[in-house]
Design a protein around this motif. Structure first.
Motif, mmCIF file in Angstrom:
data_model
loop_
_atom_site.group_PDB
_atom_site.id
_atom_site.type_symbol
_atom_site.label_atom_id
_atom_site.label_comp_id
_atom_site.label_asym_id
_atom_site.label_seq_id
_atom_site.Cartn_x
_atom_site.Cartn_y
_atom_site.Cartn_z
ATOM 1 N N ILE A 139 2.088 1.861 -3.521
ATOM 2 C CA ILE A 139 1.013 2.397 -4.357
ATOM 3 C C ILE A 139 0.763 3.867 -4.047
ATOM 4 O O ILE A 139 0.649 4.707 -4.952
ATOM 5 N N ASP A 140 0.692 4.189 -2.769
ATOM 6 C CA ASP A 140 0.329 5.547 -2.353
ATOM 7 C C ASP A 140 1.396 6.578 -2.708
ATOM 8 O O ASP A 140 1.075 7.760 -2.889
ATOM 9 N N ALA A 172 -2.511 -2.554 -14.182
ATOM 10 C CA ALA A 172 -2.355 -2.444 -12.736
ATOM 11 C C ALA A 172 -0.961 -2.894 -12.307
ATOM 12 O O ALA A 172 -0.303 -2.233 -11.488
ATOM 13 N N GLU A 186 -5.558 0.628 -8.625
ATOM 14 C CA GLU A 186 -4.796 0.548 -7.383
ATOM 15 C C GLU A 186 -5.234 -0.661 -6.550
ATOM 16 O O GLU A 186 -4.408 -1.361 -5.958
ATOM 17 N N GLN A 195 0.824 -1.207 0.000
ATOM 18 C CA GLN A 195 0.000 0.000 0.000
ATOM 19 C C GLN A 195 0.859 1.258 0.000
ATOM 20 O O GLN A 195 0.544 2.245 -0.674
ATOM 21 N N LEU A 243 2.432 -0.387 -10.940
ATOM 22 C CA LEU A 243 3.076 -0.688 -9.665
ATOM 23 C C LEU A 243 4.567 -0.941 -9.854
ATOM 24 O O LEU A 243 5.399 -0.506 -9.045
ATOM 25 N N LYS A 298 3.407 6.586 -5.399
ATOM 26 C CA LYS A 298 3.651 6.810 -6.821
ATOM 27 C C LYS A 298 3.330 8.277 -7.150
ATOM 28 O O LYS A 298 2.633 8.961 -6.403
#
Length: 339
Positions: free
Chosen positions: A13-14, A319, A27, A10, A323, A16
């Protein structure tokens, strides 16, 4: 769920170079795939879609707009490369396998067809159980075995399609029984019934349910009583795929009902399942909402064959790509938001 790896995924992802949550469902998919694989750098390897085909005894009762022999004709279309699923799997680099789970036709020896035939179609559940307990267990076993072989090739993402005239009838009754909801909320037009034919279909299936009395809501018993060989094999295949740590792509109404059976046997399947689209078959939206599932696509499809899985697959690729390849604020020297 491993909380440490979940937090790391997480965080990646957050941070990026985007506002938090700006890639929406991508996400969530990136998180799910990375967590299934237990890594910050997930990969989709050797994707497969397996189409299971079988004939249904209930089809003789006029519950479909197409005659029962179309099941075998479509299998021949699959193995000759002419169906929609052939087009979409080829387009997106997905390996396609076709399985005879129990079609009422002798295909002979064909290297393009996996012979897993349990019988030449189920019996009509209007008058008795669609299959015996032994046949149902054999379907689960063969579905698992096929997935085990595919997994051994290195595949880690797999989808399941189906072909079987009459199988929306099986799926509707199974859904009604397992969720304890009115049959009318589950029965749709299938391959294209008109309103009068739909009413007749509902009446036939209502009579069938009454003929069996209270079968309870045990997924195995319900599957045996009202299912199809292809639905049961998909159920076993999904269970095996999840146990082997694969991403499981769920197609439309029939595949989602197979998932429902499998999920009620082993709830951990939900961690692996990606619901590819919401079909226009009446019961599908209801079922997805019950499962709290967020389908990737809403494009009005209702074909089956695994086509929803094939068309949605590039979204999963996106996706994983963002990532793995998108810069972080730190690596790109971009300022994050100050508040």
């Amino acid at each position: 769920m491993n909380s440490e790896i979940a937090e790391q995924i997480q965080h990646k992802i957050d941070f990026k170079t985007k506002p938090m949550g700006a890639l929406g469902l991508l996400e969530k998919l990136a998180f799910q795939i990375a967590h299934i694989q237990g890594t910050l750098t997930p990969a989709l390897i050797k994707p497969h879609i397996i189409v299971f085909a079988a004939s249904h005894g209930i089809a003789a009762s006029g519950v479909s707009a197409y005659p029962p022999e179309v099941t075998a004709q479509m299998v021949l279309n699959f193995i000759s490369g002419g169906a929609a699923i052939n087009v979409f799997t080829k387009q997106n680099g997905i390996e396609l396998l076709v399985v005879d789970a129990g079609v009422d036709f002798d295909f002979g020896k064909n290297e393009k067809l996996i012979d897993a035939k349990v019988a030449f179609g189920t019996r009509s559940f209007l008058t008795g159980p669609a299959m015996s307990a032994a046949e149902c267990q054999e379907c689960l076993r063969r579905g698992r075995e096929i997935v085990a072989h595919v997994h051994a090739t290195g595949c880690n993402v797999i989808g399941f399609g189906e072909m079987g005239i009459g199988n929306t009838s099986s799926a509707a009754v199974i859904m009604s029984k397992l969720l304890n909801v009115p049959l009318a909320d589950c029965v749709g037009k299938g391959t294209g019934l008109n309103d009068g034919q739909l009413s007749a279909k509902l009446a036939t299936l209502t009579q069938a349910m009454q003929n069996h009395g209270d079968t309870g809501a045990n997924p195995l018993r319900v599957l045996q009583t009202f299912g199809g060989f292809e639905i049961a094999m998909i159920c076993g295949a999904m269970l095996e795929a999840a146990e082997r740590g694969m991403v499981v792509l769920v197609d439309g109404f029939i595949a989602s009902v197979a998932y429902l059976c499998a999920f009620q046997m082993h709830a951990d399947l939900s961690l692996h399942a990606v619901f590819c689209h919401e079909s226009t078959e009446k019961g599908h939206g209801y079922l997805l909402r019950h499962l709290n599932a967020e389908p990737i696509l809403h494009v009005g499809m209702r074909l089956g064959e695994g086509t929803g899985c094939a068309v949605a697959y590039p979204i999963l690729q996106s996706a994983v790509a963002f990532l793995n390849e998108m810069a972080s604020f730190e690596s790109a020297g971009v300022s994050n938001k100050s508040l």
